[in-house]
Design a protein around this motif. Sequence first.
Motif, PDB file in Angstrom:
ATOM      1  N   SER A 111       1.212  -6.085   4.504  1.00 28.85           N
ATOM      2  CA  SER A 111       0.976  -4.812   4.678  1.00 28.85           C
ATOM      3  C   SER A 111       0.093  -4.240   6.080  1.00 28.85           C
ATOM      4  CB  SER A 111       0.323  -4.298   3.750  1.00 28.85           C
ATOM      5  OG  SER A 111      -1.096  -4.697   3.525  1.00 28.85           O
ATOM      6  N   SER A 151      -2.485  16.180  -3.609  1.00 27.33           N
ATOM      7  CA  SER A 151      -2.567  15.337  -4.872  1.00 27.33           C
ATOM      8  C   SER A 151      -4.031  15.650  -5.849  1.00 27.33           C
ATOM      9  CB  SER A 151      -2.881  13.788  -4.073  1.00 27.33           C
ATOM     10  OG  SER A 151      -4.106  13.662  -3.886  1.00 27.33           O
ATOM     11  N   THR A 157      -2.027  -9.391  -0.273  1.00 30.20           N
ATOM     12  CA  THR A 157      -3.276  -8.512  -0.157  1.00 30.20           C
ATOM     13  C   THR A 157      -4.389  -9.298   0.588  1.00 30.20           C
ATOM     14  OG1 THR A 157      -4.167  -9.512  -2.343  1.00 30.20           O
ATOM     15  CG2 THR A 157      -3.002  -7.619  -2.466  1.00 30.20           C
ATOM     16  N   ASP A 205      -7.951   5.350  -7.958  1.00 30.35           N
ATOM     17  CA  ASP A 205      -6.446   4.970  -7.590  1.00 30.35           C
ATOM     18  C   ASP A 205      -6.364   4.167  -6.383  1.00 30.35           C
ATOM     19  OD1 ASP A 205      -6.126   6.654  -9.781  1.00 30.35           O
ATOM     20  OD2 ASP A 205      -5.545   8.479  -8.628  1.00 30.35           O
ATOM     21  N   SER A 206      -6.007   3.143  -6.427  1.00 29.52           N
ATOM     22  CA  SER A 206      -5.857   2.262  -5.288  1.00 29.52           C
ATOM     23  C   SER A 206      -4.410   2.269  -4.739  1.00 29.52           C
ATOM     24  CB  SER A 206      -6.671   0.671  -5.571  1.00 29.52           C
ATOM     25  OG  SER A 206      -5.911   0.198  -6.634  1.00 29.52           O
ATOM     26  N   ASP A 207      -4.344   2.216  -3.694  1.00 29.35           N
ATOM     27  CA  ASP A 207      -2.743   2.608  -3.251  1.00 29.35           C
ATOM     28  C   ASP A 207      -3.018   2.026  -1.772  1.00 29.35           C
ATOM     29  OD1 ASP A 207      -0.088   2.852  -2.521  1.00 29.35           O
ATOM     30  OD2 ASP A 207      -0.112   4.687  -3.987  1.00 29.35           O
ATOM     31  N   ILE A 208      -1.955   1.209  -1.137  1.00 25.69           N
ATOM     32  CA  ILE A 208      -2.311   1.156   0.280  1.00 25.69           C
ATOM     33  C   ILE A 208      -1.299   2.358   0.839  1.00 25.69           C
ATOM     34  CG2 ILE A 208      -2.007  -1.393   0.082  1.00 25.69           C
ATOM     35  CD1 ILE A 208       1.029  -1.358   0.786  1.00 25.69           C
ATOM     36  N   SER A 209      -0.617   2.979   0.378  1.00 24.18           N
ATOM     37  CA  SER A 209       0.098   4.275   1.120  1.00 24.18           C
ATOM     38  C   SER A 209      -0.956   5.372   1.262  1.00 24.18           C
ATOM     39  CB  SER A 209       1.343   4.649   0.138  1.00 24.18           C
ATOM     40  OG  SER A 209       0.777   5.040  -1.044  1.00 24.18           O
ATOM     41  N   ARG A 210      -0.707   6.121   2.298  1.00 29.26           N
ATOM     42  CA  ARG A 210      -1.879   7.170   2.566  1.00 29.26           C
ATOM     43  C   ARG A 210      -0.905   8.445   1.696  1.00 29.26           C
ATOM     44  NH1 ARG A 210      -4.937   7.400   7.171  1.00 29.26           N
ATOM     45  NH2 ARG A 210      -5.655   9.294   7.789  1.00 29.26           N
ATOM     46  N   ILE A 211      -1.932   8.824   0.836  1.00 23.93           N
ATOM     47  CA  ILE A 211      -1.570  10.147   0.106  1.00 23.93           C
ATOM     48  C   ILE A 211      -1.743  11.412   0.817  1.00 23.93           C
ATOM     49  CG2 ILE A 211      -2.011   8.796  -2.168  1.00 23.93           C
ATOM     50  CD1 ILE A 211      -4.202  10.637  -2.190  1.00 23.93           C
ATOM     51  N   ASN A 227      -9.123   7.998  -4.360  1.00 26.29           N
ATOM     52  CA  ASN A 227      -8.072   7.394  -3.822  1.00 26.29           C
ATOM     53  C   ASN A 227      -8.635   6.384  -2.605  1.00 26.29           C
ATOM     54  OD1 ASN A 227      -6.034   7.363  -1.266  1.00 26.29           O
ATOM     55  ND2 ASN A 227      -5.046   7.199  -3.523  1.00 26.29           N
ATOM     56  N   PRO A 251      -6.656  -0.949  -1.815  1.00 28.07           N
ATOM     57  CA  PRO A 251      -6.966  -1.730  -3.189  1.00 28.07           C
ATOM     58  C   PRO A 251      -8.217  -2.762  -2.725  1.00 28.07           C
ATOM     59  CG  PRO A 251      -4.479  -1.707  -2.546  1.00 28.07           C
ATOM     60  CD  PRO A 251      -5.139  -0.988  -1.539  1.00 28.07           C
TER      61      PRO A 251
END
Length: 302
Positions: free
Chosen positions: A196, A140, A222, A129-135, A100, A103
Motif C-alpha cells: 500500500s 460518513s 501491512t 474503524d481501521s481502513d487504508i482508504s481515505r473516507i 476512522n 490500521p
Amino acid sequence: MPTPHLPSLNLIRVFEVAARRLSFKDAANELFVSPPAVSHQIKALEESLGVALFKRENRKISLTSEGKRYYLHVKRGLDLIDSATLAVRKERKKQYFVINTLPNIASLLLFPNIHEFQAAFPELNIQIDSDISRIDLERSEATVAIRHECGNEPGLTYHPLVEISLTPICTRSYLAEHPGLSTGDFSGCRIIKIASDTYQWPRWQTQWELLPEIANELVVSTVQSSIEAVKSNVGVAMGYLPTSYQFMRSDDDLVLPLAEKVTRHGECFLAYSNSNKDDDVIRAFHDWVVGVIAKEWSDKII
C-alpha cells in the motif's frame, strides 16, 4: 407479526399481571382497563392454549397447575424482554464516537490504550474503524479521522499530530550478516516492501542517492507484517519513525542501520468537520492522542 402458534403479547401481559396479583380487579387497575376486559382476555388465552389457567371460586381466583407452570415461563420471558428494552434505550442515550484511522495506528496506538479514553468518557459508545482508504468524513458516520497527510477539504479542520519519517530497520543479526548495510550497501539483502506504500523506498533512496539494482524483494500487506518479516530475519524493511521506536522498545534485537539517514515522509493529522470545532469531546480526544503518541512513540529506547 405473531405466529399462529403463539398468543398475542397483549394476552400474555394481561395473564402475567392477573397471575401475579391473583385478582382480575387488581389486574384491571394496573392495566387501566375494566375487570370484565381482563376476564375476557384471560378466557381468550385459555381457549387459545386449550387449558384452564385459573380456578374461579366465589370471586376468588387461583392458578391451576398448568397456570403455575405457564406463569413461571411467561414471567421469565417478559423479564428478558424488559431487560432487552432497557438495554436498547440506554444504548440510544449513548453518544457514538467513531474513529476512522489507518490500521497500524489502530493497532499500535488506539487498541492498547483506548480504555483510558473510554474511562474518562464512560457515556460514549466508541467505535474504531481501521481502513487504508481515505473516507469522505463529511458523509460518513465517523466523528474524527486520523490521516496521513493533510487534505484540502474546506469543510474539515486538521490538527497536526506527529511528523512521519523513513529509515531502514532490521535485526542486529541481519546487520551482522550484511555489514555493508551500515554504509548503504544493500548487496545480497532482501528488501521488504509494503504493497500500500510504493513510495517509501524510492523516496528514501532518491534523497540519499542509494539506488542499487535490487532483485530480491518481498512484498507484504501491512506495516506490522513488514516488522514481523524483519524479526524473522527475512530482510530489511523501511521503518516509519517514530512508530519504529515502539517496535524497538518491545524487541531490542531491532536496529536502525542507517539512523542518520532519515527522509521526511509526511505527517499525521486529526481531522473532523468544522461544525464540531467547539466539541469538548473531540478536543479531549486530540489531547489524549497527543499524549499517547508521546508515550508510545518516544525515541528513548530503554
